[in-house]
Write a protein that holds these residues in place. Structure first.
Motif, short mmCIF file in Angstrom:
data_model
loop_
_atom_site.label_atom_id
_atom_site.label_comp_id
_atom_site.label_asym_id
_atom_site.label_seq_id
_atom_site.Cartn_x
_atom_site.Cartn_y
_atom_site.Cartn_z
N ASP A 35 0.70 -1.56 -0.08
CA ASP A 35 -0.02 -0.05 -0.22
C ASP A 35 0.61 1.33 0.45
O ASP A 35 1.75 0.98 0.85
CB ASP A 35 -1.02 -0.15 0.97
N PHE A 36 0.50 2.20 -0.71
CA PHE A 36 1.01 3.51 -0.88
C PHE A 36 1.62 3.64 0.42
O PHE A 36 2.66 4.69 0.59
CB PHE A 36 0.37 4.50 -1.48
N GLU A 38 2.66 2.57 3.14
CA GLU A 38 2.91 1.50 4.04
C GLU A 38 4.61 1.26 3.07
O GLU A 38 5.64 1.39 3.89
CB GLU A 38 2.59 0.06 4.02
N VAL A 39 4.60 1.67 2.06
CA VAL A 39 5.62 1.63 1.12
C VAL A 39 6.18 3.40 1.70
O VAL A 39 7.68 3.26 1.55
CB VAL A 39 5.36 1.72 -0.14
N TYR A 40 5.70 4.75 1.57
CA TYR A 40 6.13 5.79 1.99
C TYR A 40 5.95 6.19 2.55
O TYR A 40 4.36 5.91 3.29
CB TYR A 40 5.65 6.72 0.42
N GLU A 41 6.61 7.23 3.73
CA GLU A 41 6.54 7.78 4.80
C GLU A 41 5.67 9.47 4.34
O GLU A 41 6.32 9.90 3.94
CB GLU A 41 7.72 7.99 5.91
N VAL A 42 4.31 8.76 5.23
CA VAL A 42 3.63 10.11 4.01
C VAL A 42 2.86 10.40 5.47
O VAL A 42 2.57 9.96 6.82
CB VAL A 42 2.04 9.49 3.86
N PRO A 43 2.94 11.63 5.45
CA PRO A 43 2.63 13.23 6.43
C PRO A 43 1.36 12.79 6.48
O PRO A 43 0.77 12.51 5.67
CB PRO A 43 2.57 14.14 5.85
N TYR A 55 -8.51 6.84 -2.25
CA TYR A 55 -8.89 5.74 -2.18
C TYR A 55 -10.32 4.57 -2.07
O TYR A 55 -10.16 3.62 -2.97
CB TYR A 55 -8.69 4.87 -0.52
N ASP A 56 -11.20 5.45 -2.35
CA ASP A 56 -12.08 5.10 -2.89
C ASP A 56 -12.53 4.10 -4.36
O ASP A 56 -12.67 3.23 -4.47
CB ASP A 56 -13.66 5.90 -2.27
N CYS A 57 -11.52 5.02 -5.80
CA CYS A 57 -12.41 4.44 -6.60
C CYS A 57 -10.25 3.80 -6.98
O CYS A 57 -10.13 3.09 -8.11
CB CYS A 57 -11.84 5.46 -7.34
N HIS A 58 -9.24 4.31 -6.42
CA HIS A 58 -8.35 4.09 -6.92
C HIS A 58 -7.38 2.83 -5.10
O HIS A 58 -6.22 3.19 -5.32
CB HIS A 58 -6.99 5.04 -6.65
N GLU A 92 -1.81 -1.90 -4.05
CA GLU A 92 -0.85 -2.29 -5.09
C GLU A 92 0.62 -1.48 -4.86
O GLU A 92 1.55 -2.19 -6.15
CB GLU A 92 -1.02 -3.12 -6.02
N PHE A 93 0.46 -0.23 -4.45
CA PHE A 93 2.14 0.53 -5.37
C PHE A 93 3.22 0.40 -5.60
O PHE A 93 3.73 0.12 -5.95
CB PHE A 93 1.37 1.94 -4.57
N GLY A 94 3.40 -0.55 -4.53
CA GLY A 94 4.46 -0.80 -3.85
C GLY A 94 4.76 -2.18 -4.89
O GLY A 94 6.88 -2.49 -4.82
#
Length: 151
Positions: A35-36, A38-43, A55-58, A92-94
């Motif tokens: 998951d995006f 989880e892959v990146y440290e997102v603020p 996230y609803d569509c993507h 599935e970004f990772g």
């Protein structure tokens, strides 16, 4: 007049009948390591934007509105979600190649900048998904810096 009444009854029976067709929903309680977020440290502010507006569509977990229980609306929504996931699946970004990740990040920034995302048809019914100018600026700046870091 009798003909219109028969047509009306047939349409009503068909409408009621399609309500019993099983619905396959895009829902999961599981957040994969790919998951995006989880892959990146997102603020937190960017994560909130992603969850509310993207996230609803993507992703593999849609928060469905009440009207998804009515056929043929469910078919329309699921078709729309499948198209969105084909273009970008944040769950599935990772699993994307580094090159594809960079491309998708640049595309996300560009589409928000150009007002193409989130779709106006989505924000029409999901007011909280509409981004303020400040949110757009924060999102674009963070995505652009992430893209630069990945070079």
């Amino acid at each position: 007049m009798k003909f219109l009444k028969i047509i009306g009854i047939i349409l009503l029976v068909v409408f009621l009948g399609i309500q019993f067709i099983p619905k396959k929903l895009n829902q999961s309680d599981y957040v994969p390591k790919s998951d995006f977020t989880e892959v990146y440290e997102v603020p937190q502010n960017i994560s909130k934007i992603l969850k509310t507006s993207c996230y609803d569509c993507h992703s593999n977990n849609t928060n469905y509105p009440w009207y998804n229980k009515i056929q043929p609306v469910t078919w329309y929504l699921n078709d729309h979600i499948e198209e969105g996931k084909e273009e970008l699946n944040l769950s599935e970004f990772g699993e994307y190649s580094s090159r594809r990740q960079r491309s998708k990040i640049r595309s996300m920034s560009s589409q928000v900048k150009d007002g193409e995302m989130p779709l106006s048809s989505y924000t029409l019914l999901h007011w909280d998904a509409k981004l303020s100018e400040k949110e757009k600026e924060e999102f674009i700046a963070w995505m652009d810096s992430l893209s630069a870091d990945l070079r």
